[in-house]
Design a protein around this motif. Structure first.
Motif, PDB file in Angstrom:
ATOM      1  N   ILE A  10       0.884  -1.179   0.000  1.00 52.33           N
ATOM      2  CA  ILE A  10       0.000   0.000   0.000  1.00 52.33           C
ATOM      3  C   ILE A  10       0.912   1.216   0.000  1.00 52.33           C
ATOM      4  O   ILE A  10       1.864   1.299   0.763  1.00 52.33           O
ATOM      5  N   TYR A  12       2.386   5.032   0.248  1.00 44.00           N
ATOM      6  CA  TYR A  12       2.257   6.185   1.136  1.00 44.00           C
ATOM      7  C   TYR A  12       1.440   7.245   0.433  1.00 44.00           C
ATOM      8  O   TYR A  12       1.751   7.647  -0.690  1.00 44.00           O
ATOM      9  N   THR A  24       5.142  -1.670  -9.890  1.00 46.81           N
ATOM     10  CA  THR A  24       4.629  -2.782  -9.080  1.00 46.81           C
ATOM     11  C   THR A  24       3.170  -3.075  -9.439  1.00 46.81           C
ATOM     12  O   THR A  24       2.772  -4.238  -9.576  1.00 46.81           O
ATOM     13  N   ASP A  49      -1.445   3.741   2.283  1.00 43.65           N
ATOM     14  CA  ASP A  49      -0.945   3.672   3.654  1.00 43.65           C
ATOM     15  C   ASP A  49      -1.054   5.098   4.207  1.00 43.65           C
ATOM     16  O   ASP A  49      -0.395   6.000   3.697  1.00 43.65           O
ATOM     17  N   GLY A 256       8.863  -4.016  -3.386  1.00 44.71           N
ATOM     18  CA  GLY A 256      10.182  -3.535  -3.795  1.00 44.71           C
ATOM     19  C   GLY A 256      11.224  -3.922  -2.760  1.00 44.71           C
ATOM     20  O   GLY A 256      10.904  -4.158  -1.597  1.00 44.71           O
ATOM     21  N   ASP A 258      13.255  -2.269  -1.205  1.00 46.73           N
ATOM     22  CA  ASP A 258      13.404  -1.339  -0.085  1.00 46.73           C
ATOM     23  C   ASP A 258      12.598  -1.774   1.136  1.00 46.73           C
ATOM     24  O   ASP A 258      12.874  -1.327   2.245  1.00 46.73           O
ATOM     25  N   LEU A 288      13.154   0.955 -10.292  1.00 47.51           N
ATOM     26  CA  LEU A 288      13.265   1.693 -11.539  1.00 47.51           C
ATOM     27  C   LEU A 288      14.156   2.878 -11.235  1.00 47.51           C
ATOM     28  O   LEU A 288      13.917   3.618 -10.286  1.00 47.51           O
ATOM     29  N   MET A 295      14.000   6.186  -8.532  1.00 49.31           N
ATOM     30  CA  MET A 295      12.988   7.193  -8.752  1.00 49.31           C
ATOM     31  C   MET A 295      12.212   7.383  -7.445  1.00 49.31           C
ATOM     32  O   MET A 295      11.651   6.431  -6.926  1.00 49.31           O
TER      33      MET A 295
HETATM   34  N1  MSP Z   1       3.722   2.218   2.689  1.00 48.91           N
HETATM   35  C1  MSP Z   1       4.863   1.388   2.544  1.00 48.91           C
HETATM   36  C2  MSP Z   1       4.446  -0.030   2.179  1.00 48.91           C
HETATM   37  C3  MSP Z   1       3.554  -0.689   3.170  1.00 48.91           C
HETATM   38  S1  MSP Z   1       3.055  -2.264   2.627  1.00 48.91           S
HETATM   39  C4  MSP Z   1       2.345  -2.946   3.924  1.00 48.91           C
HETATM   40  C5  MSP Z   1       5.756   1.939   1.452  1.00 48.91           C
HETATM   41  N2  MSP Z   1       5.164   2.736   0.558  1.00 48.91           N
HETATM   42  S2  MSP Z   1       5.853   3.469  -0.699  1.00 48.91           S
HETATM   43  O1  MSP Z   1       4.890   4.409  -1.212  1.00 48.91           O
HETATM   44  O2  MSP Z   1       7.132   3.961  -0.355  1.00 48.91           O
HETATM   45  O3  MSP Z   1       5.926   2.410  -1.817  1.00 48.91           O
HETATM   46  C6  MSP Z   1       6.648   1.286  -1.714  1.00 48.91           C
HETATM   47  C7  MSP Z   1       6.640   0.472  -2.961  1.00 48.91           C
HETATM   48  O4  MSP Z   1       6.465   1.217  -4.165  1.00 48.91           O
HETATM   49  C8  MSP Z   1       7.988  -0.179  -3.151  1.00 48.91           C
HETATM   50  O5  MSP Z   1       8.219  -1.268  -2.370  1.00 48.91           O
HETATM   51  C9  MSP Z   1       7.870  -0.570  -4.583  1.00 48.91           C
HETATM   52  O6  MSP Z   1       7.018  -1.659  -4.667  1.00 48.91           O
HETATM   53  C10 MSP Z   1       7.223   0.660  -5.186  1.00 48.91           C
HETATM   54  N3  MSP Z   1       8.217   1.619  -5.641  1.00 48.91           N
HETATM   55  C11 MSP Z   1       8.383   2.895  -5.193  1.00 48.91           C
HETATM   56  N4  MSP Z   1       9.404   3.458  -5.883  1.00 48.91           N
HETATM   57  C12 MSP Z   1       9.911   2.586  -6.755  1.00 48.91           C
HETATM   58  C13 MSP Z   1      10.901   2.615  -7.741  1.00 48.91           C
HETATM   59  N5  MSP Z   1      11.616   3.684  -8.005  1.00 48.91           N
HETATM   60  N6  MSP Z   1      11.103   1.486  -8.446  1.00 48.91           N
HETATM   61  C14 MSP Z   1      10.360   0.359  -8.245  1.00 48.91           C
HETATM   62  N7  MSP Z   1       9.434   0.306  -7.342  1.00 48.91           N
HETATM   63  C15 MSP Z   1       9.180   1.391  -6.564  1.00 48.91           C
HETATM   64  O7  MSP Z   1       6.921   1.623   1.434  1.00 48.91           O
END
Ligand code: MSP
Length: 502
Positions: A10, A12, A24, A49, A256, A258, A288, A295
């Motif tokens: 989910i 942010y 994703t 989230d 991801g 991270d 990516l 990014m």
């Molecule tokens: N809110 C948490 C996740 C909670 S899940 C229970 C979070 N959110 S986030 O907005 O930062 O998005 C995380 C996810 O977005 C990453 O794990 C990935 O799946 C995707 N990505 C965000 N930036 C990305 C890239 N630059 N490249 C690939 N995926 C990316 O962490």
């Protein structure tokens, strides 16, 4: 046939939907659609989230309540996913009552089973990550992800006894060797587990924007400790047992790299602590990159998914996102690279295959399509494409599936270049060549539908076929020989008009 449950993290709610989050989500969508073709009952979950310090701060900066702020920003994700043709079944927001209920029930279950206790916490905290880091991790006093200063925090926290799960996690990884893929990420997670696990803080007393700890109103749950539970909130955890057991533990989580530690270490342990099975699959992917950098909002190098769709078209963006960087690797994403791939694979390969065949049918058969040929060369190629695409989708790898499908498209173009139907006289030989190519187009319209649904539906209609590729079933409907012909077909506008390369 079975049940297939797939999730994205989910996102942010502060961030705008960019190509990273679209990456994703489009991959999850393609996998979900593939399972629909298989005839599975599918539940595809995404969402936002919405708790935590970062969001409370952003709301305050915008003179809004956190809830109003989240309502407004969450909608941008739904809009972006609509623009990209994402067919999610459920969109969860962590501010929904169903999530409050599930998160509290889950926290209570971990507490009742003796895995949650109150203690003091002091440590280095990154607000952007909503995570504590050790001195070694916060090199130079900076967050290892955001490269921004971490702050010293001290408070009473509830702790989750993660340290008690080391052996159980190792046993789980052994029992379920494909729990975490790819292999390199599995090893990374195993490395964390083997290096020794410390208990983790899962509540905050200094913050109010969160879900109250059910047995202590002075605390809200730490955002990660409740966000992970979204995967359960959406399938009736604690409310509808029958629904819950239909979908759990068969979950396939895409994430991801991270957020590997949260999903591959904390989450399975938390599930065991609450007395439920851990998820079935954790599919980790890379980043990516733009000019070699992730990014992200903090790097201010985000490419908007919506802007790219208005330039290139929905299916072009979906295709390029799926194909350019296979899940698991890091890879650069550039506008130039996207256009080059679009021209090479969509315009010149699939689009051109259709125009060539349809224009010969118009010129030499009065526009009436012949039925599928015998497929001496192409039927085995189509069989192989199906088999390999299926395997790739099973490994949650849409990029490779598309590679296999495009081998078939390419083989068909090669066959046309060899036989040159545009030079052949009308007759059975010509019909055989055209019928083979048309049958490949029918099969590709089904197999590529998970990736580029709109274009495949258009191609299906142009082939004069009834219904939609969405209603076809794999493998029965991709067996060679399904195309009956005897319908008028028209080349029409190019399926994928060529775009200017820089
Ligand atoms: N809110 C948490 C996740 C909670 S899940 C229970 C979070 N959110 S986030 O907005 O930062 O998005 C995380 C996810 O977005 C990453 O794990 C990935 O799946 C995707 N990505 C965000 N930036 C990305 C890239 N630059 N490249 C690939 N995926 C990316 O962490």
């Amino acid at each position: 046939m079975g049940h297939f449950f797939i999730t994205t993290p989910i996102y942010y709610v502060n961030d705008a939907p960019h190509l990273g989050s679209a990456y994703t989500t489009v991959n999850a969508d393609a996998i979900a659609r593939w399972h629909r073709l298989l005839g599975d009952e599918v539940r595809f979950l995404t969402g936002t989230d919405e708790h935590g310090l970062k969001i409370a701060q952003a709301a305050a900066a915008n003179d809004m309540t956190p809830k109003d702020w989240a309502d407004q920003t969450s909608q941008r994700f739904r809009d972006a996913w609509d623009t990209l043709g994402i067919g999610y079944d459920d969109f969860i927001r962590t501010t929904e009552p169903r999530h409050y209920r599930a998160a509290q029930a889950f926290f209570q279950a971990m507490y009742d089973r003796g895995y949650v206790y109150l203690s003091k916490y002091e440590g280095l905290y990154c607000v952007a990550c909503e995570a504590y880091y050790s001195e070694e991790e916060a090199v130079g006093g900076n967050c290892p992800i955001h490269a921004r200063p971490v702050t010293q925090m001290r408070e009473d926290n509830y702790f989750f006894a993660l340290s008690k799960f080391q052996d159980r996690l190792l046993a789980l990884y052994e029992r379920q060797p494909d729990l975490v893929t790819p292999e390199a990420k599995r090893n990374e997670a195993l490395g964390f587990i083997r290096s020794g696990l410390q208990d983790i803080s899962i509540s905050r007393s200094s913050l109010s924007w969160g879900i109250p700890v059910p047995f202590d109103a002075g605390h809200v749950m730490y955002v990660w400790a409740e966000a992970l539970v979204n995967y359960l909130s959406a399938i009736g955890y604690g409310v509808n047992d029958q629904e819950f057991q239909t979908w759990w533990p068969g979950a396939h989580h895409l994430l991801g790299k991270d957020i590997l530690r949260f999903h591959c270490v904390w989450w399975p342990a938390m599930c065991m602590a609450a007395g439920i099975d851990p998820p079935a699959r954790l599919r980790v992917h890379g980043w990516l990159l733009v000019g070699g950098q992730k990014m992200s909002k903090s790097a201010a190098n985000q490419i908007s998914a919506v802007d790219l769709v208005s330039d290139l078209g929905r299916d072009a963006v979906r295709y390029v996102l799926l194909r350019q960087v296979p899940l698991g690797q890091d890879g650069d994403f550039s506008y130039e690279g996207a256009v080059a791939r679009y021209n090479a694979e969509l315009a010149n390969q699939l689009g051109n295959l259709w125009s060539r065949v349809a224009s010969v049918v118009r010129k030499k058969r009065g526009g009436i399509a012949p039925p599928a040929g015998r497929g001496e060369v192409l039927a085995p190629a189509a069989g192989l494409a199906l088999e390999r695409a299926k395997e790739a989708f099973e490994q949650l790898n849409p990029a490779n599936a598309l590679g296999e499908i495009w081998h078939l498209v390419h083989a068909t173009n090669v066959m046309l270049e060899r036989t040159e139907p545009w030079k052949m006289p009308p007759g059975p030989d010509l019909d055989e060549v055209l019928g083979d190519a048309l049958e490949v187009l029918r099969i590709v319209a089904i197999l590529a539908w998970p990736a580029i649904p709109g274009s495949c539906e258009e191609l299906w209609a142009r082939l004069g076929l009834p219904g939609s590729p969405a209603d076809q079933r794999v493998p029965v409907d991709v067996r060679w020989g399904g195309y009956r012909g005897s319908v008028p077909i028209e080349p029409g506008q190019p399926l994928f008009p060529r775009r200017m390369e820089a």
